[in-house]
Design an enzyme around this catalytic site. Structure first.
Site, PDB file in Angstrom:
ATOM      1  N   THR A 233      73.210 -38.224 -53.244  1.00  0.00           N
ATOM      2  CA  THR A 233      73.444 -39.616 -52.867  1.00  0.00           C
ATOM      3  C   THR A 233      74.405 -39.781 -51.695  1.00  0.00           C
ATOM      4  OG1 THR A 233      75.204 -39.817 -54.529  1.00  0.00           O
ATOM      5  CG2 THR A 233      72.973 -40.434 -55.201  1.00  0.00           C
ATOM      6  N   ASP A 234      75.236 -38.770 -51.418  1.00  0.00           N
ATOM      7  CA  ASP A 234      76.279 -38.958 -50.407  1.00  0.00           C
ATOM      8  C   ASP A 234      75.725 -39.219 -49.012  1.00  0.00           C
ATOM      9  OD1 ASP A 234      78.252 -38.695 -52.281  1.00  0.00           O
ATOM     10  OD2 ASP A 234      78.778 -36.634 -51.762  1.00  0.00           O
TER      11      ASP A 234
ATOM     12  N   TYR B 102      80.449 -30.930 -61.960  1.00  0.00           N
ATOM     13  CA  TYR B 102      79.113 -30.358 -62.098  1.00  0.00           C
ATOM     14  C   TYR B 102      78.754 -29.600 -60.825  1.00  0.00           C
ATOM     15  CZ  TYR B 102      77.614 -34.137 -59.019  1.00  0.00           C
ATOM     16  OH  TYR B 102      77.475 -34.969 -57.947  1.00  0.00           O
TER      17      TYR B 102
ATOM     18  N   THR C  15      72.758 -34.318 -57.096  1.00  0.00           N
ATOM     19  CA  THR C  15      73.149 -34.577 -58.481  1.00  0.00           C
ATOM     20  C   THR C  15      71.941 -34.706 -59.397  1.00  0.00           C
ATOM     21  OG1 THR C  15      75.113 -35.724 -57.694  1.00  0.00           O
ATOM     22  CG2 THR C  15      74.491 -36.116 -59.971  1.00  0.00           C
TER      23      THR C  15
ATOM     24  N   GLU D 216      84.329 -59.617 -30.272  1.00  0.00           N
ATOM     25  CA  GLU D 216      85.717 -59.151 -30.357  1.00  0.00           C
ATOM     26  C   GLU D 216      86.178 -58.535 -29.036  1.00  0.00           C
ATOM     27  OE1 GLU D 216      88.954 -58.280 -33.379  1.00  0.00           O
ATOM     28  OE2 GLU D 216      87.141 -59.490 -33.431  1.00  0.00           O
TER      29      GLU D 216
ATOM     30  N   LYS E 164      75.445 -46.404 -49.674  1.00  0.00           N
ATOM     31  CA  LYS E 164      76.181 -46.081 -50.890  1.00  0.00           C
ATOM     32  C   LYS E 164      77.510 -46.813 -50.828  1.00  0.00           C
ATOM     33  CE  LYS E 164      77.724 -42.263 -53.810  1.00  0.00           C
ATOM     34  NZ  LYS E 164      77.807 -40.787 -53.992  1.00  0.00           N
TER      35      LYS E 164
END
Length: 325
Positions: A93-94, A27, A14, A281, A166
């Site tokens: 950014t992903d 975009y 981006t 757990e 993110k």
């Protein structure tokens, strides 16, 4: 005082994206070349010498082994060049946290390596790209950035690769750190670190592999059966990461299939924040699982790939790698 020399490695994303309209939401990533980006940055009067190299021009959803190999090679060249003081990688950014973590694990904590991206394309109203880039230049050119490992600069904050994630799809302040928050705050005029470098002189934890083995992430959900586990194994996965419910759990049939998988299994959580600890757990000792601790599924996958690539197959040794901060 000499201005620092920063090498820029561009991969697209981006930060190099264009919408063709200041108001358009959609975009195309990777439309602005690194030469244009460097020229825009130099026009701001940044106190650094910048030289740019185009590695890729893609959205980070398409970043993979080929781009990682090229980045590793370019960063190694920059480390060997006494005339280069730091490296910036422009990145979507992903998957920035995955690229940063892989590089962090396979590079010594020497010259600064900084990943930077943007949440809005360059021609959008309120674009954050050039501000983030200017911040990254300040960080990469700062001597105190050395010895901190690979860093990610977003939203006026500096994060360690081991902590960054993110956490939002579109907001400007989309990045967070866990278990630590930011290592420092930065803007184009100043940089404030919250503590000294934690890893001065540290060597790389892993050698750069010839290839990364296939490791799949199995995402847990209600009313799930073991079919995704069997499918991942049939596809040739040499390790599995469970993006588990809560503290890294899953339905009983899934846990049973994972215990019988015959490959290393790491329990992590699909929850955004929190640690998956050993034998809390589930009976990890009895089941032969590894607990991801503070690593999210995507980072746990990268670490497991490197462990398998180095021939580490003992659960205790794997757990020690996940326990290390």
């Amino acid at each position: 005082m000499n201005r620092p020399h920063i090498r820029i490695l561009a991969t697209g994303g981006t930060i190099a994206g264009s919408a063709g309209s200041a108001l358009k939401r959609g975009y195309r990533p990777g439309q602005i070349g690194i030469a244009e980006m460097v020229a825009q940055a130099q026009a701001l009067g940044l106190e650094a010498e910048l030289d740019g190299h185009e590695v890729a021009a893609v959205g980070s959803q398409d970043i993979g082994w080929r781009e990682w190999q090229a980045l590793h090679r370019h960063i190694a060249d920059a480390y060997a060049d006494d005339g280069v003081d730091g490296v910036i990688v422009t990145h979507g950014t992903d998957t920035a946290e995955e690229t940063a973590w892989l590089l962090d694990l396979t590079r010594p904590a020497g010259k600064p390596v900084v990943l930077v991206g943007a949440m809005r394309p360059a021609d959008a109203v309120g674009s954050d790209g050039m501000r983030n880039f200017a911040n990254a230049v300040r960080v990469a050119g700062d001597p105190d950035a050395s010895g901190r490992g690979v860093l990610v600069v977003m939203g006026d904050a500096v994060f360690a690769a081991s902590d960054v994630r993110k956490s939002a799809t579109a907001q400007i302040d989309a990045f967070r750190g866990f278990p630590r928050g930011p290592l420092g705050l930065v803007n184009p005029a100043s940089l404030d670190w919250f503590g000294p470098p934690a890893r001065p002189g540290d060597p790389a934890r892993f050698a750069w592999p010839e290839a990364l083995p296939r490791v799949e992430i199995v995402y847990a959900h209600a009313d799930m059966d073991a079919a995704p586990v069997h499918a991942a194994l049939a596809a040739g996965s040499r390790g599995l990461v469970l993006a588990g419910l809560g503290h890294g759990n899953a339905p009983a049939s899934v846990i049973a299939a994972l215990a019988e998988a015959g490959v290393p299994v790491v329990r992590s959580s699909r929850v955004d924040e929190g640690s998956v600890d050993r034998n809390v757990e589930l009976d990890d000792d009895g089941l032969g699982f590894v607990a991801a601790r503070a690593l999210n599924p995507q980072k746990a996958r990268i670490l497991l790939q490197l462990l398998i690539a180095e021939g580490v197959d003992e659960i205790a040794a794997m757990q020690a790698a996940f326990d290390r901060r």
